[in-house]
Motif scaffolding. Sequence first.
Motif, PDB file in Angstrom:
ATOM      1  N   ASP A   1       0.818  -1.215   0.000  1.00  0.00           N
ATOM      2  CA  ASP A   1       0.000   0.000   0.000  1.00  0.00           C
ATOM      3  C   ASP A   1       0.851   1.263   0.000  1.00  0.00           C
ATOM      4  O   ASP A   1       0.575   2.210  -0.742  1.00  0.00           O
ATOM      5  CB  ASP A   1      -0.967   0.003   1.186  1.00  0.00           C
ATOM      6  CG  ASP A   1      -2.074  -1.033   1.036  1.00  0.00           C
ATOM      7  OD1 ASP A   1      -2.363  -1.445  -0.101  1.00  0.00           O
ATOM      8  OD2 ASP A   1      -2.647  -1.425   2.067  1.00  0.00           O
ATOM      9  N   ALA A   2       1.905   1.278   0.792  1.00  0.00           N
ATOM     10  CA  ALA A   2       2.800   2.440   0.837  1.00  0.00           C
ATOM     11  C   ALA A   2       3.531   2.598  -0.498  1.00  0.00           C
ATOM     12  O   ALA A   2       3.689   3.720  -0.999  1.00  0.00           O
ATOM     13  CB  ALA A   2       3.799   2.300   1.978  1.00  0.00           C
ATOM     14  N   ALA A   3       3.980   1.500  -1.070  1.00  0.00           N
ATOM     15  CA  ALA A   3       4.682   1.553  -2.356  1.00  0.00           C
ATOM     16  C   ALA A   3       3.756   2.032  -3.469  1.00  0.00           C
ATOM     17  O   ALA A   3       4.165   2.813  -4.334  1.00  0.00           O
ATOM     18  CB  ALA A   3       5.268   0.185  -2.691  1.00  0.00           C
ATOM     19  N   LEU A   4       2.503   1.580  -3.451  1.00  0.00           N
ATOM     20  CA  LEU A   4       1.530   2.014  -4.451  1.00  0.00           C
ATOM     21  C   LEU A   4       1.277   3.510  -4.334  1.00  0.00           C
ATOM     22  O   LEU A   4       1.280   4.233  -5.344  1.00  0.00           O
ATOM     23  CB  LEU A   4       0.232   1.224  -4.299  1.00  0.00           C
ATOM     24  CG  LEU A   4      -0.895   1.580  -5.267  1.00  0.00           C
ATOM     25  CD1 LEU A   4      -0.496   1.234  -6.703  1.00  0.00           C
ATOM     26  CD2 LEU A   4      -2.166   0.844  -4.877  1.00  0.00           C
ATOM     27  N   ALA A   5       1.082   4.000  -3.123  1.00  0.00           N
ATOM     28  CA  ALA A   5       0.863   5.437  -2.912  1.00  0.00           C
ATOM     29  C   ALA A   5       2.066   6.241  -3.393  1.00  0.00           C
ATOM     30  O   ALA A   5       1.920   7.268  -4.068  1.00  0.00           O
ATOM     31  CB  ALA A   5       0.580   5.717  -1.439  1.00  0.00           C
ATOM     32  N   HIS A   6       3.267   5.752  -3.075  1.00  0.00           N
ATOM     33  CA  HIS A   6       4.494   6.433  -3.499  1.00  0.00           C
ATOM     34  C   HIS A   6       4.592   6.491  -5.023  1.00  0.00           C
ATOM     35  O   HIS A   6       4.896   7.543  -5.600  1.00  0.00           O
ATOM     36  CB  HIS A   6       5.717   5.716  -2.917  1.00  0.00           C
ATOM     37  CG  HIS A   6       7.011   6.217  -3.452  1.00  0.00           C
ATOM     38  ND1 HIS A   6       7.676   7.291  -2.896  1.00  0.00           N
ATOM     39  CD2 HIS A   6       7.750   5.820  -4.511  1.00  0.00           C
ATOM     40  CE1 HIS A   6       8.772   7.522  -3.587  1.00  0.00           C
ATOM     41  NE2 HIS A   6       8.850   6.639  -4.568  1.00  0.00           N
ATOM     42  N   GLU A   7       4.330   5.387  -5.673  1.00  0.00           N
ATOM     43  CA  GLU A   7       4.470   5.333  -7.139  1.00  0.00           C
ATOM     44  C   GLU A   7       3.423   6.182  -7.836  1.00  0.00           C
ATOM     45  O   GLU A   7       3.697   6.822  -8.854  1.00  0.00           O
ATOM     46  CB  GLU A   7       4.429   3.892  -7.630  1.00  0.00           C
ATOM     47  CG  GLU A   7       5.225   3.661  -8.882  1.00  0.00           C
ATOM     48  CD  GLU A   7       6.686   4.099  -8.744  1.00  0.00           C
ATOM     49  OE1 GLU A   7       7.130   4.921  -9.586  1.00  0.00           O
ATOM     50  OE2 GLU A   7       7.381   3.651  -7.831  1.00  0.00           O
ATOM     51  N   LEU A   8       2.198   6.190  -7.307  1.00  0.00           N
ATOM     52  CA  LEU A   8       1.170   7.073  -7.869  1.00  0.00           C
ATOM     53  C   LEU A   8       1.600   8.541  -7.750  1.00  0.00           C
ATOM     54  O   LEU A   8       1.435   9.322  -8.689  1.00  0.00           O
ATOM     55  CB  LEU A   8      -0.176   6.847  -7.171  1.00  0.00           C
ATOM     56  CG  LEU A   8      -0.910   5.577  -7.578  1.00  0.00           C
ATOM     57  CD1 LEU A   8      -2.033   5.273  -6.581  1.00  0.00           C
ATOM     58  CD2 LEU A   8      -1.466   5.696  -8.996  1.00  0.00           C
ATOM     59  N   ALA A   9       2.179   8.895  -6.604  1.00  0.00           N
ATOM     60  CA  ALA A   9       2.665  10.265  -6.417  1.00  0.00           C
ATOM     61  C   ALA A   9       3.831  10.564  -7.360  1.00  0.00           C
ATOM     62  O   ALA A   9       3.916  11.667  -7.925  1.00  0.00           O
ATOM     63  CB  ALA A   9       3.075  10.484  -4.964  1.00  0.00           C
ATOM     64  N   ASP A  10       4.727   9.599  -7.563  1.00  0.00           N
ATOM     65  CA  ASP A  10       5.825   9.775  -8.530  1.00  0.00           C
ATOM     66  C   ASP A  10       5.282  10.044  -9.925  1.00  0.00           C
ATOM     67  O   ASP A  10       5.769  10.926 -10.643  1.00  0.00           O
ATOM     68  CB  ASP A  10       6.698   8.519  -8.589  1.00  0.00           C
ATOM     69  CG  ASP A  10       7.892   8.564  -7.667  1.00  0.00           C
ATOM     70  OD1 ASP A  10       8.133   9.608  -7.032  1.00  0.00           O
ATOM     71  OD2 ASP A  10       8.596   7.540  -7.589  1.00  0.00           O
ATOM     72  N   CYS A  11       4.279   9.273 -10.316  1.00  0.00           N
ATOM     73  CA  CYS A  11       3.692   9.442 -11.643  1.00  0.00           C
ATOM     74  C   CYS A  11       3.019  10.807 -11.774  1.00  0.00           C
ATOM     75  O   CYS A  11       3.161  11.479 -12.801  1.00  0.00           O
ATOM     76  CB  CYS A  11       2.702   8.321 -11.947  1.00  0.00           C
ATOM     77  SG  CYS A  11       3.504   6.729 -12.257  1.00  0.00           S
ATOM     78  N   LEU A  12       2.318  11.222 -10.735  1.00  0.00           N
ATOM     79  CA  LEU A  12       1.680  12.540 -10.758  1.00  0.00           C
ATOM     80  C   LEU A  12       2.729  13.636 -10.870  1.00  0.00           C
ATOM     81  O   LEU A  12       2.571  14.595 -11.626  1.00  0.00           O
ATOM     82  CB  LEU A  12       0.817  12.736  -9.514  1.00  0.00           C
ATOM     83  CG  LEU A  12       0.074  14.062  -9.401  1.00  0.00           C
ATOM     84  CD1 LEU A  12      -0.835  14.301 -10.604  1.00  0.00           C
ATOM     85  CD2 LEU A  12      -0.727  14.095  -8.106  1.00  0.00           C
ATOM     86  N   TRP A  13       3.831  13.489 -10.145  1.00  0.00           N
ATOM     87  CA  TRP A  13       4.928  14.452 -10.233  1.00  0.00           C
ATOM     88  C   TRP A  13       5.437  14.559 -11.671  1.00  0.00           C
ATOM     89  O   TRP A  13       5.610  15.656 -12.198  1.00  0.00           O
ATOM     90  CB  TRP A  13       6.067  14.043  -9.292  1.00  0.00           C
ATOM     91  CG  TRP A  13       7.263  14.937  -9.400  1.00  0.00           C
ATOM     92  CD1 TRP A  13       7.443  16.149  -8.789  1.00  0.00           C
ATOM     93  CD2 TRP A  13       8.435  14.711 -10.182  1.00  0.00           C
ATOM     94  NE1 TRP A  13       8.656  16.690  -9.150  1.00  0.00           N
ATOM     95  CE2 TRP A  13       9.282  15.824 -10.003  1.00  0.00           C
ATOM     96  CE3 TRP A  13       8.852  13.683 -11.020  1.00  0.00           C
ATOM     97  CZ2 TRP A  13      10.524  15.924 -10.624  1.00  0.00           C
ATOM     98  CZ3 TRP A  13      10.090  13.787 -11.639  1.00  0.00           C
ATOM     99  CH2 TRP A  13      10.914  14.895 -11.442  1.00  0.00           C
TER     100      TRP A  13
END
Length: 109
Positions: A62-74
């Motif tokens: 869950d933490a990794a998914l949230a991080h990667e979604l934020a990376d993609c948004l960035w």
Amino acid sequence: MQFIEMQAKARAVRAKYTELESARYGRSWTPEETMLGFLGDVGDLAKLVQGKAGVRPRDDLDAALAHELADCLWSVIVLADTYDVDLESAFDDTMRALSEHLDGSREAP
């Protein structure tokens, strides 16, 4: 957080990357290199989505998914800045057009 605040944070992080890239490589990444980095992040995101489906489980999913979604948004925010796209307006316009299209498709047989 407002979108304008997200843009400011994304721009600040991009500026730090520019400094790092300049020190390491003598130049900042090109827009094409930024896009390739985004593609790598999307690939990582795809693996995490598989994890949510039980195919690639991991303890911190869950933490990794949230991080990667934020990376993609960035990456999307940075690319929009690079090409002078008003992302907030474009998103609003696109969602309105999609909604109208979907509303119209319900009326068709």
